[in-house]
Design a protein around this motif. Sequence first.
Motif, PDB file in Angstrom:
ATOM      1  N   THR A 101      -3.660   3.875  -7.412  1.00  0.00           N
ATOM      2  CA  THR A 101      -2.298   4.383  -7.182  1.00  0.00           C
ATOM      3  C   THR A 101      -1.315   3.604  -8.068  1.00  0.00           C
ATOM      4  O   THR A 101      -1.278   2.364  -8.029  1.00  0.00           O
ATOM      5  N   SER A 110      -8.365   4.175  -3.414  1.00  0.00           N
ATOM      6  CA  SER A 110      -8.771   4.514  -4.777  1.00  0.00           C
ATOM      7  C   SER A 110      -8.686   3.316  -5.711  1.00  0.00           C
ATOM      8  O   SER A 110      -9.425   3.224  -6.689  1.00  0.00           O
ATOM      9  N   SER A 140      -5.624  -0.134  -0.977  1.00  0.00           N
ATOM     10  CA  SER A 140      -5.677   1.088  -1.786  1.00  0.00           C
ATOM     11  C   SER A 140      -7.113   1.595  -1.836  1.00  0.00           C
ATOM     12  O   SER A 140      -7.981   0.947  -2.445  1.00  0.00           O
ATOM     13  N   ALA A 165      -3.328  -5.990  -1.059  1.00  0.00           N
ATOM     14  CA  ALA A 165      -3.058  -4.586  -1.388  1.00  0.00           C
ATOM     15  C   ALA A 165      -4.114  -3.714  -0.723  1.00  0.00           C
ATOM     16  O   ALA A 165      -5.314  -3.997  -0.823  1.00  0.00           O
ATOM     17  N   SER A 179      -2.256   4.250   3.524  1.00  0.00           N
ATOM     18  CA  SER A 179      -2.736   2.886   3.257  1.00  0.00           C
ATOM     19  C   SER A 179      -1.595   1.899   3.439  1.00  0.00           C
ATOM     20  O   SER A 179      -1.794   0.767   3.895  1.00  0.00           O
ATOM     21  N   GLU A 225      -8.814   4.725   5.483  1.00  0.00           N
ATOM     22  CA  GLU A 225      -7.635   4.206   6.190  1.00  0.00           C
ATOM     23  C   GLU A 225      -7.988   3.762   7.616  1.00  0.00           C
ATOM     24  O   GLU A 225      -7.539   2.707   8.075  1.00  0.00           O
ATOM     25  N   THR A 239     -10.233  -1.951  -0.371  1.00  0.00           N
ATOM     26  CA  THR A 239     -10.420  -0.711  -1.120  1.00  0.00           C
ATOM     27  C   THR A 239     -11.711  -0.023  -0.720  1.00  0.00           C
ATOM     28  O   THR A 239     -12.522  -0.593   0.017  1.00  0.00           O
ATOM     29  N   ILE A 285       1.224   0.952  -6.729  1.00  0.00           N
ATOM     30  CA  ILE A 285       0.550  -0.233  -6.165  1.00  0.00           C
ATOM     31  C   ILE A 285      -0.076  -1.063  -7.288  1.00  0.00           C
ATOM     32  O   ILE A 285      -0.053  -2.299  -7.256  1.00  0.00           O
ATOM     33  N   THR A 286      -0.588  -0.381  -8.304  1.00  0.00           N
ATOM     34  CA  THR A 286      -1.136  -1.100  -9.465  1.00  0.00           C
ATOM     35  C   THR A 286      -0.040  -1.940 -10.104  1.00  0.00           C
ATOM     36  O   THR A 286      -0.251  -3.113 -10.455  1.00  0.00           O
ATOM     37  N   GLY A 297       0.865  -1.180   0.000  1.00  0.00           N
ATOM     38  CA  GLY A 297       0.000   0.000   0.000  1.00  0.00           C
ATOM     39  C   GLY A 297       0.898   1.224   0.000  1.00  0.00           C
ATOM     40  O   GLY A 297       2.070   1.133   0.394  1.00  0.00           O
TER      41      GLY A 297
END
Length: 206
Positions: A95, A92, A90, A88, A51, A173, A116, A98-99, A47
Amino acid sequence: MATCYSIQELMRMISSAAGSIADTVSDREGHQFMDALLGASRVYVTGAGRSGLIAKAFGMRLMHLGMESYVVGETITPAMQKGDLLVAFSGSGETHSITDICKTAKMVGGTLALVTSRSESSIATIADLAVVLDSRQYDDEGLSSDFAIRQITGSHRSGADYNPKAPIGSLFETAAMIFSDAVILELMDLRHTAKDEVEDNYSNIQ
Ligand SMILES: O=C([C@H](O)CO)[C@H](O)[C@H](O)COP(=O)(O)O
């Protein structure tokens, strides 16, 4: 920043809002997440920003439970393999760094679990499973919307006199931290982990 709320009221608002996000998690998502953790050879966490801090806190607790867990990007983290799980965090799901990590995890045959706030995103598209903590009603305008204030305080005070206190992903978060701790409690239960065993794994050199 002027506000008509005391620090205690603000704390209660934030905890209440974060708690109400539990209602947005489906049983199916919760079970899938637990099954993925219990079935994984090793668990990797990742993250960015805050995150990322939640991801690290979660990875640490998995280690306390005696599970093999690693934080992506740390010096001694070994190569990921088929049978391993990447979790992961995230809000959104978009990011970039992270993607990329998520894409790599899939490429090497790992399973990808996403925590998420949005069911649709670049990471959600490639994830094997996702847990959605739907904090969007608070994220976009902090806690300033009338809806959020009614949810949190039960009052009909207008948002006009209220400054946002949980903007830019903060509630995701916070909810992610609460979700992680709930998962840890359930793992302790399912794995019959004693408190003593957990304490034995606490770091004695930090
Ligand atoms: O640090 C973050 C915070 O929102 C800043 O206030 C985020 O956790 C970080 O930017 C990563 O974003 P997401 O991947 O959307 O969680």
